[in-house]
Write an enzyme that holds these catalytic residues in place. Sequence first.
Site, PDB file in Angstrom:
ATOM      1  N   LYS A   1      -4.334  -1.338 -14.955  1.00 42.69           N
ATOM      2  CA  LYS A   1      -3.720  -1.818 -16.198  1.00 42.69           C
ATOM      3  C   LYS A   1      -2.990  -3.148 -16.015  1.00 42.69           C
ATOM      4  CE  LYS A   1      -3.873   0.300 -19.475  1.00 42.69           C
ATOM      5  NZ  LYS A   1      -4.909   0.403 -20.517  1.00 42.69           N
TER       6      LYS A   1
ATOM      7  N   CYS B   1      -0.635  -3.518  -7.765  1.00 44.26           N
ATOM      8  CA  CYS B   1      -1.268  -3.301  -9.065  1.00 44.26           C
ATOM      9  C   CYS B   1      -0.822  -1.964  -9.647  1.00 44.26           C
ATOM     10  CB  CYS B   1      -2.789  -3.351  -8.942  1.00 44.26           C
ATOM     11  SG  CYS B   1      -3.477  -2.117  -7.827  1.00 44.26           S
TER      12      CYS B   1
ATOM     13  N   ASP C   1      15.213  -9.131 -12.099  1.00 46.44           N
ATOM     14  CA  ASP C   1      13.910  -9.649 -12.526  1.00 46.44           C
ATOM     15  C   ASP C   1      13.627  -9.222 -13.968  1.00 46.44           C
ATOM     16  OD1 ASP C   1      11.588 -11.115 -12.249  1.00 46.44           O
ATOM     17  OD2 ASP C   1      10.445  -9.512 -11.301  1.00 46.44           O
TER      18      ASP C   1
END
EC number: 2.7.11.30
Length: 513
Positions: free
Chosen positions: A198, A205, A322
Amino acid sequence: MGAAAKLAFAVFLISCSSGAILGRSETQECLFFNANWEKDRTNQTGVEPCYGDKDKRRHCFATWKNISGSIEIVKQGCWLDDINCYDRTDCVEKKDSPEVYFCCCEGNMCNEKFSYFPEMEVTQPTSNPVTPKPPYYNILLYSLVPLMLIAGIVICAFWVYRHHKMAYPPVLVPTQDPGPPPPSPLLGLKPLQLLEVKARGRFGCVWKAQLLNEYVAVKIFPIQDKQSWQNEYEVYSLPGMKHENILQFIGAEKRGTSVDVDLWLITAFHEKGSLSDFLKANVVSWNELCHIAETMARGLAYLHEDIPGLKDGHKPAISHRDIKSKNVLLKNNLTACIADFGLALKFEAGKSAGDTHGQVGTRRYMAPEVLEGAINFQRDAFLRIDMYAMGLVLWELASRCTAADGPVDEYMLPFEEEIGQHPSLEDMQEVVVHKKKRPVLRDYWQKHAGMAMLCETIEECWDHDAEARLSAGCVGERITQMQRLTNIITTEDIVTVVTMVTNVDFPPKESSL
């Protein structure tokens, strides 16, 4: 008891406990099989060496299905320290009619043969026959159990003696990496099937996967990014990390052989994906914007909060480091939840941030002080860095909102209009630090009462002066007020209410920092 007698007693206990420990079966290697070897990127069959801490026991396991009398092996391999596997020389499933059969045992290659006990008949592949146990097996078992109990009592007595003798034991610092955590019990017994990729990011990933009848997300880290995986696992494991607006954590596992190891992090799966992906394909109404923004702010405020006295312990304040629209996921009802804690920093009482490297995160979302390398390594400084990035995410939401009487912009990342899609660190320093530019707030947004309030909130989040920025809790409260007020505002009242709310009704900026 004299010193000589104590010494003799200790020697006796050590010899007894050593004998008991040495008497147990050691597992060095297990038969390995993986039915999903192509998707998991492992070998299909082989022999798997078992690794683990010296003070932990190692086991073998097997999982299989019985489909109309036909045996289908799902997985075989090494299993980490599990009390349910202690002293089992044979791999036997004892549960009544499970959906997926599971057994574990101790001893080299003990999972080569496996069986199902309740049916009173051997359930196994024809290639792995299990030899029936002779009658004297039960006699031997009943003889060993009391001996093992005695050995356990002796070991406990020795531990108590040592603990009493060493009232202030030295603090032991591990000399090597503790390695991945044991598989989650929830996952270890259930087959996990990867379906499709996805997303791809800096540290690996993300796959959509199936865990029995539900979909989950599996974030796969290569072994070289172990630190990020370990940090994310530790943050999710902190007390109090179950919250509606923080991504639900399910488990963490090590997958693969010793040569080719991947590190998995399993979380809840949300079909709508990230806020960034959603805004690329969709515009949002004013109410949708408020719901997304408020729940995102609530999640970040909870993350930033230091909460002592929880039932499961003390939740420290955590800086995400982040924050960006890619790391905000949307549930089906557009409720936001914060994800990706690979760079997160926790602030425990009495400890400083130390030598933590400050210039981390995604360049586009870096605050001016981060770009300058002029960070004050204190808790509040890191929380304010998160708030700068949140201001940019709120701008992304505003740019795709249909509330204002004007065109809705095509989706763009912050500063994409000014410096493109791949800015360098020098580009960001020039625009953000030296020119003090921010993404454009359209003039026609100011004509909508709610959007005008939102623009002011955004500007106070990305203020160049870090100490002037709003807290996440304050942003959440403001957005609640914005939505409530705009639902009752008429066109004639817009200027009056905007002035009134701007000057009076907003909560104080530093309500939680």
